[in-house]
Scaffold this motif. Sequence first.
Motif, PDB file in Angstrom:
ATOM      1  N   LEU A  35      -0.946  -3.388  -2.233  1.00 40.80           N
ATOM      2  CA  LEU A  35       0.310  -3.541  -1.509  1.00 40.80           C
ATOM      3  C   LEU A  35       1.464  -3.277  -2.470  1.00 40.80           C
ATOM      4  N   SER A  70       4.506  -3.097  -1.576  1.00 41.04           N
ATOM      5  CA  SER A  70       5.582  -3.969  -1.127  1.00 41.04           C
ATOM      6  C   SER A  70       4.943  -5.233  -0.580  1.00 41.04           C
ATOM      7  N   PHE A  71       5.107  -6.321  -1.313  1.00 41.93           N
ATOM      8  CA  PHE A  71       4.467  -7.578  -0.950  1.00 41.93           C
ATOM      9  C   PHE A  71       5.537  -8.651  -0.794  1.00 41.93           C
ATOM     10  N   TYR A  77      -2.084  -6.252  -6.061  1.00 44.63           N
ATOM     11  CA  TYR A  77      -3.247  -5.365  -6.139  1.00 44.63           C
ATOM     12  C   TYR A  77      -4.479  -6.213  -6.469  1.00 44.63           C
ATOM     13  N   GLY A 112      -4.174 -12.069   0.541  1.00 43.78           N
ATOM     14  CA  GLY A 112      -2.729 -11.853   0.594  1.00 43.78           C
ATOM     15  C   GLY A 112      -2.011 -12.952   1.350  1.00 43.78           C
TER      16      GLY A 112
END
Length: 1352
Positions: free
Chosen positions: A829, A831-832, A840, A860
């Motif tokens: 990701l 953009s998290f 990651y 996540g």
Amino acid sequence: MAEVTSPVMEVGKRIPCAAGLLGEGSSPGPVAALTVEPLSPQPKPGPGCGSSSAVAGRGVRVLKRNMKRNASRSCLGKKSSLGVREKEWLKGDVRRGCIYIHGKEMMSSNAATSTSSQGALLSSLSCSSASSSGPDLQLVLCSTETTTIELCTQDKDDLYLQLHGDLIRRMNPDERPLQILHDYLIGLGFQDPVRIQEEGAMADLSCMIRYFHGKPNSIEQLDRILLSGVFSVRKGKTQLHKWSERQVILCGTCLIVSSVKECQMGKMHVLPLTGGKVEEVKRRQYCLMFSSAGQQGQTYYVIFDSYPEYLRWLRQASKVVSQRIGTVDLSCYSLEELPEYLFFSQDITHLNLRHNFMQADAGLCNLNSLQTFILDGNCLQGLPSELGNVQQLTHLGLSFNDFAVIPVVCKILTAMDKLSMAGNHLQTLELETLGRMTHIKHLDLRLNSIKTIVMDSLEAINHVTYLDLRDNLLTELDLSVIASIEHLHCERNNLTTLTLSGFSLRTLYAGSNQLTTLSIYPLPGQLIHLDLSRNRLESVPDWVCDAKKLELLDVSHNLIAELPMRLLCSLSLQKLLAGHNHLQSLPSHLEHTPLEIFDVQHNRLSELPELLFLKALNLRCLNVSANNLESLPPSSDTEDSLSVLQELYLTGNNLTDKCVPVLTGHPRLRVLHMAYNQLQSFPASKLSKLELLEELNLSGNKLKAVPTTITSCKRLHTLIVHSNNIAVFPEILHLPEIKLVDLSCNELTEILMPETLPATLQELDLAGNTNLVLDHKTLEIFSHITTLKIDPKPTVQTSDSAGSPAFWSHGYSEMAGHRNKLCLSVLALDSFGDNLEALYGVFDGDKNLEIPRLLQCTVGDVLVEELQQSNVDSVYMTHTFLVSHRKLGMVGQKLGSSAVLCHIHRDSSDHSSYFNLTVANVGNCQVVLCRDGQPLPLSKVFSLEQCVEELERVKQQKAIITEDNKVNGVTCCTRLLGCTYLFPWVLPRPHVHTISLTAQDEFLILGNKMLWEYLSYAEAIEAVRNVPDPLAAAKKLCTLAQSYGCRDNVGAVVVYLSVGEDNCTCEVHGVPIPSPGIFAPVNMIVKDSAHCSVTPSSSSGIASEFNSEMSASEVSSEVGSTASDEQPAASLEGGVLARSERRCSLHPSSSTSVFQRQLSSATFSSNHSDNGLDSDDDQPVEGVISNGSKLEVEVDIHCFQFKVPGGSTISQARDEGLFVSMSEDDNSGTYLKVQRQNAMNNGSLSTINKEGNDLKKSSSASNLQAKKFSNGSVVPLEKSHNIIEVATEAPKKKCGYFAAPAQPDPEDQLIVPPDLEEEVKEQMKQHHDPVSEAESERDNRFTHLEVYDTAL
């Protein structure tokens, strides 16, 4: 047929991995169970206790609340079912908590109370009516001091404890259930008492630890049932008996057939299978015949519904009938002494007491017929001398106990030939003592602490044939007196010299040492297998060339510079592994050699011997990857080739198109890897001759097309040609056996589809082809493929402006290898979360795919929840792993996965800092950071072979480490997510490491075990450092691993980092600022308002507020708020003023500056707006989206600084505001005050003179008065502004930014690219009233400079 019942022990059985929790409460457990001393302060009764009676003793109050469970053996889906009263009661003391009790209803009496022996009063509140059946689940509030007897009444059943859905035990009356629960959570890795209390209230924790009130019905039978079902059954071999539907159960060592269909009521016919037969009945489909042993044995025929079911019963029953009658397995019971009934059996020959609490005087010597006696994993420090009476004993297992020397009793056990003492505390091995035990042939001394071998005499030892000294502390080893030794293991010591006798030596394993000298005398004429890998040998010992029976030689990972010619000409050598050495050439003069496998990868070879293929006629596999080859030797002198070469690995050389014709001389070639060479083309005529080719890898070359003659390779199932220049889709969809096609990172533009796809196609990778567009019809055809990889739709990059690059980008690759399934998952990701963050991860399930996929979907979300509770890196990362471990539920009881997570974020306490990288991992997944071209490992490998601390921890907890270095024979990892049944040996607690990213950090590499097993850190960094695309870089790593010998799943994630100053867009006077971190305030000169008029750039977010040449309506419809990165001129006469300072996301404004960077949003409207349409044009302007009269404008406000010519500016930060002095030469003597409105440095502009407020009265100063809203938007206080709606009170972000107002629809936003701002502005100005000349003159009397950032 008589009914058979096996004796059932009343002693509770405990799971081997949790001896401290499931063992008897009074027993000294061999596992280091966590114990917590009772808390001396008495817990205070809280508001949910529901009783006002005087409390005696400790004053424990127990609150019971009945609940309903989803299934009898499944976990709960809800987190908890605590009410308000219960939660308030728990908050009163961290020693309070709740437990879920499954099973029968507990006795609850509202009128009566029962007092325990310790005087503790129980108060029970029940929410369900009393019934005979009772609820299935009860929630009980108690404290860590509450004992079992307080939870149960004397008229009811006892309390039972079960771990991980496995075996259960009855709890002692004085044990404390909640304390056991808390100890379990502490063992997992939780430390905070409050968090332990919260986790203990989670209902889904019952998948790991569960309480039963009363022994669950049929729990013992369910533990023993192997298979069951309703099938057609016939008794007897004659045809007189009829077929009938009956319940059939394979339980333990018996076949049980019910007399009633689908019911276990009535008479149950039991057929003992031990020593019997299970045979296939060929006359009937899916039919098996079960027969018992003996003359009176009976027979049952069973017909199964399907072939898979038939196979399951055949395999399981075959194991049962092969068991010996005299075998008794009592492992993992909480036994302190042998059960009495064992002494009445005279035919027991094999007894397994592994993982119990046996003592040295526990009647171990009363079984005279024993042949095999296993006592591994107990607390034994010695053996009674009476054990010598068991004269038939041949194998004694004493591994993982507390022995410091070999027991003396072993000397008198004359029949014993095998002694296992791995994992004890031996520090010295006395060969003289070993010489007296003339009957011992097999001696296992692995995983001890042996430092020296004492040899007092030179008398030869002629009875030991097998000796295992792996994983000890030896530096020198001299076993020349053991003339009879045939097999020696001494891997993973610190040996520098090794001396042996070669009379009988057959196999020698001496890898992973520091050997420089190896002496064997006399010549080992019987030597077959020699492993000297991972040492420091500079040459092959001379005597190796004379070993006439040597078949396998492994000298890889040494310092060898030359291979002797005699070695390659050996008449017996079949497999030679010499990779990772310093070979520059191979012997040119070769004779006929029987070599079948030749591996010389990772050397410095520039050519191969000319006669290699002519003399090595048996060569089947050749690996010369990672060398400097430019040519290949011919395969034969004539057109008819005798080559039997099947696998050829040439990856990572300098081969060109000229080498391709040589390959046609190997017509039996099945696997060809020529990745990362210099191939421009692959001639079609040459490829057509490789008809038996099954796997072709030509990645990383410069191919423009795949030859059309590939259709002649009818057996081809794998084609990997990524990272080339291929523009035409190859004709491979016509191949009948094609399974995998990888065409990623090429230049494909279209695909010519056949009418039907081959049924065997499982994976098609088309990612990285930027010009490839697939229509809906093609996608519909491809939808039937199991795995289809294509580029996702482009998304907005994570950057601080439209023109600057993203701070990070990633690519990943997963390859199944030779296995049928991919047990690997990747989380990526860019953009998290809401802020500028990334996440990651890599999850490797080894042989299961369920756990990696579950983790990929849940980790996540768990991390987001944990970030809301704590911003401490080690805390939220650790809790993320532990909670993910719990959420695996029943799937995680027997299955597990390695995992690594990388979280890129800013320091929550310092927003002006660079990005931080937090890494957490369990198992053998690793991450490496490339910093200034050098590898920087950030993870820790939790395996028995590579982590000494973990090895010692597992040994202290008495885990059984098998000869293949696996915990209980299951996994080599000591920390995993899942595999809860291996607790406390295998834990989910991760290693967490945080590092600050710098400008020298280039990229990250995340990989699973197989990647790092075949690639070193330095090689991986060097391989991808010059690859521009992260996807191509990840593909390259996996391809290299496969070419180097990897046959298993391999996965890699490559994250390119761009957090250095090269990506900084901060500017002062239009010049980029090179300094990192926090910038000092920069003062700009403002010309006198009487002489010039300067206007800020129209592209800034605040230009519309002060530009006198723009009307008020223009302010409301200004589209320049999207901002551009154009650099205005330094000074324009009466024109645009140069921007004074801008800040990017790498260098946000510090708290010491005038304003902190704030992202603001305001909604303006204009009565004159016309959807972006020009008056003479019916089509909207390109890039402009509007919903009519309302325009969404996002404004970026921060960092105003002023200076008047002729003097220096003095900035003083005060609590009430920041004062910026004006020049002394200024007649008005003004200075500006930026008034702070909140802690986030939101301020409104005002002007003041040095004496007071004189400047406020001036017209020029009044023009600067502006209204600042709480969301950061700033608008002038002009009556002519037609402001209909202003966004207010937008929620704040943690980083100090403000969120934009909710957008009802994407089409309602006005989006104007920077290059169209001027054009849109000119078109829209035609629809507004002109600004009065007086107003324009008044606005230009005072000008200022601005400091701002651009952000979309």
